[in-house]
Design an enzyme around this catalytic site. Sequence first.
Site, PDB file in Angstrom:
ATOM      1  NE  ARG A  63      -3.016  -7.864   2.205  1.00 37.37           N
ATOM      2  CZ  ARG A  63      -2.513  -8.624   1.234  1.00 37.37           C
ATOM      3  NH1 ARG A  63      -2.037  -8.076   0.127  1.00 37.37           N
ATOM      4  NH2 ARG A  63      -2.447  -9.924   1.372  1.00 37.37           N
ATOM      5  CG  HIS A 106      -2.314  -3.680  -5.978  1.00 35.44           C
ATOM      6  ND1 HIS A 106      -1.427  -4.308  -5.138  1.00 35.44           N
ATOM      7  CD2 HIS A 106      -3.091  -2.902  -5.195  1.00 35.44           C
ATOM      8  CE1 HIS A 106      -1.673  -3.928  -3.890  1.00 35.44           C
ATOM      9  NE2 HIS A 106      -2.679  -3.072  -3.904  1.00 35.44           N
ATOM     10  CG  HIS A 159       1.042  -0.248  -4.149  1.00 33.19           C
ATOM     11  ND1 HIS A 159      -0.202  -0.800  -4.359  1.00 33.19           N
ATOM     12  CD2 HIS A 159       0.814   0.920  -3.500  1.00 33.19           C
ATOM     13  CE1 HIS A 159      -1.138  -0.004  -3.863  1.00 33.19           C
ATOM     14  NE2 HIS A 159      -0.553   1.052  -3.349  1.00 33.19           N
ATOM     15  CD  GLU A 161       3.246  -0.060   1.696  1.00 30.41           C
ATOM     16  OE1 GLU A 161       2.650  -0.703   0.814  1.00 30.41           O
ATOM     17  OE2 GLU A 161       2.671   0.701   2.492  1.00 30.41           O
ATOM     18  CG  HIS A 194       4.615   2.647  -0.597  1.00 34.13           C
ATOM     19  ND1 HIS A 194       4.111   3.696   0.138  1.00 34.13           N
ATOM     20  CD2 HIS A 194       3.541   1.887  -0.971  1.00 34.13           C
ATOM     21  CE1 HIS A 194       2.796   3.568   0.217  1.00 34.13           C
ATOM     22  NE2 HIS A 194       2.428   2.486  -0.447  1.00 34.13           N
ATOM     23  CG  ASP A 201      -1.142   4.822   0.788  1.00 30.04           C
ATOM     24  OD1 ASP A 201      -2.138   4.200   0.407  1.00 30.04           O
ATOM     25  OD2 ASP A 201      -0.070   4.248   1.033  1.00 30.04           O
TER      26      ASP A 201
HETATM   27  C1  NGQ Z   1      -3.454  -0.973  -0.858  1.00 28.70           C
HETATM   28  N1  NGQ Z   1      -1.934   0.014   0.707  1.00 28.70           N
HETATM   29  O1  NGQ Z   1      -3.527  -1.473  -1.970  1.00 28.70           O
HETATM   30  O2  NGQ Z   1      -4.367  -0.298  -0.380  1.00 28.70           O
HETATM   31  C2  NGQ Z   1      -2.188  -1.169  -0.070  1.00 28.70           C
HETATM   32  C3  NGQ Z   1      -2.293  -2.346   0.842  1.00 28.70           C
HETATM   33  C4  NGQ Z   1      -1.442  -4.281  -0.477  1.00 28.70           C
HETATM   34  C5  NGQ Z   1      -0.689   0.329   1.043  1.00 28.70           C
HETATM   35  N2  NGQ Z   1       0.263  -0.388   0.582  1.00 28.70           N
HETATM   36  C6  NGQ Z   1      -2.605  -3.620   0.163  1.00 28.70           C
HETATM   37  N3  NGQ Z   1      -0.429   1.347   1.780  1.00 28.70           N
HETATM   38  O3  NGQ Z   1      -0.421  -3.653  -0.748  1.00 28.70           O
HETATM   39  O4  NGQ Z   1      -1.552  -5.480  -0.718  1.00 28.70           O
HETATM   40 ZN    ZN Z   2      -1.394   2.449  -2.054  1.00 27.91          ZN
END
Ligand code: NGQ
Ligand code: ZN
Length: 457
Positions: free
Chosen positions: A88, A212, A238, A241, A275, A326
């Site tokens: 990240r 988010h 999300h 995950e 996820h 993704d």
């Molecule tokens: C995102 N991606 O928002 O791009 C996330 C990572 C997060 C994935 N989870 C960042 N695959 O969850 O804080």
């Molecule tokens: Zn994502």
Amino acid sequence: MPAFSAHRLFAAQALLSTGWAEDVLISVGGDGRIAAVEPGQVPAAGDEATTGPVIPAMSNLHSHAFQRAMAGLAEVAGSGDDSFWTWRETMYRTVGRVDPDDVEAIAAKLYVEMLKGGFGRVVEFHYLHHQADGTPYADPAEMSLRILNAAHATGIGLTHLPVFYAHANFGGVAPNPGQRPFLHDPDRFLALLQRLVPASARVGAELGYAIHSLRAATPGEMRTILGEAPVSGPIHIHVAEQTREVEDCLAWSGRRPVEWLLDEMPVDRRWCAIHATHMTAQETERLAKSGAVAGLCPATEANLGDGIFPATDFLAAGGRFGIGTDSHVATSVAEELRLLEYGQRLRDRRRNRLAAPGASVGRTIFDAALAGGTQAAGLGTAGIQVGARADLVVLDGANPYVAAASGNQILDRWLFALGGEAVRDVMVAGQWKIRNGRHDREEDIDRAFARVLSKLK
Ligand code: NGQ
Ligand code: ZN
């Protein structure tokens, strides 16, 4: 000139919403929808003969387009303890280096790749709203408009989901500097949505929104947005995950993320839980019964070391799922569906996990992901049936594996033994976008994308 040309497609084999059929005439109306489906026909003069089996195009239910530019660049080992969280940081560095022109160029390239991979629509979970220091662009909707442009230019169907993001962790923790380009308060976020209602309608995009994650929004912020959002499209989030998110959620609330979401939010068919990797048996059962879609991104989940979604139990409980690419380490239907099944096999040390006895795995998971992806994209119907959008894939009948196969074997060969190269033509809303493996704007799109990549290297 009419906006769409009508088509009469003749297919020796086609996967209809009722199953495989032979010698099918598919009539596409001037509105880009399927007007008639007639098996057992003989082609007439003027019919377009397809060069291979015709199947529905898939919805890609989860995309962060800009991440395609860094796919493959986070594969150098660091301290020995590389994780989702260290990835990240790399991702945040990319965020800080791309401007609206770059994002539009990356998205256009990616959307062509997706079309070639068998997707006719993308659900863009869009949280990169502002400049690197957090200053909004002169038009606060600038980045969203660039995504709309890229979809429009490539012709892929778009469901646009502007994302609300305000905090770094549970309990309203202040955001960190890398997150500045993502941030809104609820009022500004609602204003962005309002602004995007006419802009999306103009290009025929569906509009929903996303939170988010439970990390990024407080319960109060989520309730304000749910109560006041001026759109009736899908709601994505999300959730669960990473195991650290589960631990942090437990520490904050005494409940696990999926448990908290199902207890506190009106989760139903409008929702898509992205996820949902780490669930107890009870959470799995409850999510399945909620009618929400589980948004699975098997290639990214493998790449980031997330864990394995409990797909066997979730499907046994009647759960719905769809697939997303993704972070775009893969961009095809075949790679995602194959990895979904393989994750279950690797965990169980058994084969053919996601199909009932006697059933084709390819057919079972293709049908399920098509239905779930359609729901999560906010569309009513998909598949080859009267009234659905003419979003179609023609597999390459010149490919010997495809040529020798019939019925479900075509899907099993494509998904488990071939890949993107088996996709020959793709029609979206009644218009050919990929013909003979090429997009007609591909050279310009590649050139613009190459400029972005050389800047990022
Ligand atoms: C995102 N991606 O928002 O791009 C996330 C990572 C997060 C994935 N989870 C960042 N695959 O969850 O804080
Ligand atoms: Zn994502």
